[in-house]
Design an enzyme around this catalytic site. Structure first.
Site, PDB file in Angstrom:
ATOM      1  CE  LYS A 273     -21.720   6.569  -1.991  1.00 46.66           C
ATOM      2  NZ  LYS A 273     -21.562   7.689  -1.031  1.00 46.66           N
TER       3      LYS A 273
ATOM      4  CB  CYS B  38     -19.308   3.612   7.369  1.00 44.56           C
ATOM      5  SG  CYS B  38     -17.617   4.180   7.036  1.00 44.56           S
TER       6      CYS B  38
ATOM      7  CE  LYS C 189     -16.789   0.365  10.701  1.00 43.13           C
ATOM      8  NZ  LYS C 189     -16.012   1.104  11.727  1.00 43.13           N
TER       9      LYS C 189
ATOM     10  CG  ASN D  54     -22.482   6.457  10.160  1.00 44.69           C
ATOM     11  OD1 ASN D  54     -22.625   7.400   9.387  1.00 44.69           O
ATOM     12  ND2 ASN D  54     -21.343   5.814  10.283  1.00 44.69           N
TER      13      ASN D  54
ATOM     14  N   GLY E  96     -25.083  -0.410   2.629  1.00 42.55           N
ATOM     15  CA  GLY E  96     -23.974  -1.341   2.816  1.00 42.55           C
ATOM     16  C   GLY E  96     -22.703  -0.558   3.022  1.00 42.55           C
TER      17      GLY E  96
ATOM     18  N   GLY F 113     -34.888   0.690  -1.988  1.00 47.21           N
ATOM     19  CA  GLY F 113     -34.146  -0.178  -2.898  1.00 47.21           C
ATOM     20  C   GLY F 113     -33.468  -1.295  -2.144  1.00 47.21           C
TER      21      GLY F 113
ATOM     22  CE  LYS G  43      -3.370  -0.160   2.902  1.00 49.35           C
ATOM     23  NZ  LYS G  43      -4.030  -0.166   4.223  1.00 49.35           N
TER      24      LYS G  43
ATOM     25  CB  THR H  23     -12.979   0.573  14.396  1.00 44.92           C
ATOM     26  OG1 THR H  23     -13.874   1.425  13.655  1.00 44.92           O
ATOM     27  CG2 THR H  23     -11.916   1.425  15.046  1.00 44.92           C
TER      28      THR H  23
END
Length: 441
Positions: free
Chosen positions: A332, A261, A264, A209, A258, A254, A35, A85
């Site tokens: 998305k 974020c 979970k 959230n 998902g 719809g 990475k 996390t």
């Protein structure tokens, strides 16, 4: 200012590049050598609009660098913690091992007048625990939650819609002043700034959230009722969305939410509330999660129901040998993230029922194939739909919303489409000869 960012995944890489764009000297640190190699060469390990440009500009300016060595963070005035996390493997709780490891790595480098700033989403009470460790070095801790939208993360970091500082009561003013210097450009542009305690700052992110998840799940619950009584959930959302107390945003029925974020975070919030003895306060979030997951099965049921099953042999799976085209796999549009992706989950369920699933996503094929290798991955819409007996729209990419239904009609074997995102014009598709199935329509 000299800044370090511990963790160079989605949150950390964006934050590091954005801080360099704002004029700071930034080093991003992550143990993943591959990475770091990509980032240091100006390549991003994931798709996020606009990130390539600010990453390369930061590297070219000399203000941005990346390393696997935590020691490179020595001397920074501000150390951001931006590690993941994830949900624990054996429960809904958040796995804090990466956060604790990041703090442990930094402790030998810390000293007076340095500020450690958490950006990771953590259960309430975590900051107070970590602050005690940090304070032993003479440094201080603040919590500055992120509110990034995948697909808009660069904009949301450089020009956020609000800034929240969770600070210690004794050193709060000084710590807020340091963060003010970090975000001077956003503050000068009028970004709202809220200074509060650790617990409130931690709750802000999970509360936000949870509210969004509740709003999405509510309209999906209405979708279930609309399907039973013959109503149109899109018109329903338009009507109630005119009420300024409700608003139209996030009332899109719809496949549901998902990503890495919302799912979970709400599960971790419930788990933490139960640990604190206040589980009843957020028990409704379990129902929101259930509603969200039911919408995925609804798409599968629509696909199965579009075939009469008369030509299946004894013991055959419901979709044995059926050709299904899956358009979209990311959770998305404008993202290559397939973590808890409803679209990819639906594709996997259809495959498990015997379907031959030909899938195409503009950015996500590689990530999806790593998780669900048994699909047939295609390089274009045309390749995916060729000879298909049914088409499923799983992610509302612009490329799919702008498809010509008449042209697509000539490439499929059966003109049947399941619009899992209510992103298409039913009249236009039906007028072009398609059997159109929406969600709650």
């Amino acid at each position: 200012m000299k800044i370090s960012v511990k963790g160079c995944g989605y949150l950390g890489a964006v934050h590091a590049a954005a801080m360099a764009t704002l004029g700071h000297e930034v080093v991003g640190v992550d143990p993943d050598a591959r990475k770091i190699e990509l980032l240091q060469s100006g390549e991003t390990p994931f798709f996020e609009p606009g990130l390539d440009e600010i990453l390369r500009a930061g590297l070219a300016s000399g203000r941005l660098s990346f390393s696997t060595e935590t020691e490179r963070a020595a001397g920074a005035q501000v150390h951001f913690i931006a590690v993941g996390t994830p949900q624990s493997a054996d429960s809904g709780s958040a796995d804090l091992s990466y956060v604790r490891a990041a703090i442990a790595d930094l402790l030998p480098l810390l000293g007076p007048d340095q500020l450690v700033v958490g950006k990771s989403t953590v259960p309430v009470g975590t900051a107070a625990e970590l602050a005690r460790l940090v304070s032993e070095t003479g440094a201080r801790l603040a919590w500055n939650p992120e509110f990034l939208r995948e697909g808009f993360a660069v904009q949301d970091t450089i020009a956020p819609d609000r800034l929240v500082y969770g600070v210690d009561r004794e050193s709060g003013d000084a710590d807020a002043a340091v963060l003010d210097a970090v975000y001077a450009e956003a503050l000068a542009a009028g970004t709202p700034r809220i200074v509060t305690d650790y617990a409130t700052a931690e709750l802000v992110k999970v509360a936000a959230n949870s509210f969004l998840a509740t709003k999405i799940s509510f309209i999906n619950a209405m979708s279930e009722i609309a399907e039973t009584v013959g109503a149109d959930v899109v018109t329903l959302a338009d009507a109630i969305g005119h009420d300024e107390r409700i608003g139209r945003k996030f009332l899109g029925a719809g496949l549901g939410f998902g990503g890495g974020c919302l799912p979970k975070d709400i599960r971790a919030f419930v788990a933490r509330a139960e640990e604190l003895g206040t589980g009843e306060s957020v028990a409704f979030l379990k129902q929101m999660d259930e509603i969200n997951l039911r919408r995925r099965q609804r798409v599968v049921d629509l696909v199965v129901g579009s075939f009469d099953g008369s030509d299946l042999g004894d013991g055959a799976t419901p979709l044995a040998g059926r050709s299904v085209a899956m358009l979209g796999l990311s959770f998305k549009p404008n993202s290559d993230d397939v973590r808890d992706s409803p679209a990819l989950d639906v594709a996997a369920r259809l495959h498990a029922l015997g379907a031959v699933v030909s899938a195409y996503d503009p950015e996500t094929n590689r990530n999806a194939a790593a998780r669900v290798p048994d699909l047939r991955y295609c390089d274009s819409v045309e390749d995916a739909v060729r000879g298909a007996e049914i088409v499923v729209l799983g992610t509302e990419w612009l490329e799919f919303r702008e498809l010509d239904p008449a042209g697509l009609r000539t490439q499929v074997e059966r003109a049947v489409i399941v619009d899992g995102r209510n992103a298409l014009d039913p009249d236009a598709w039906r007028g072009a000869g398609w059997t159109y199935h929406g969600m709650g329509r």
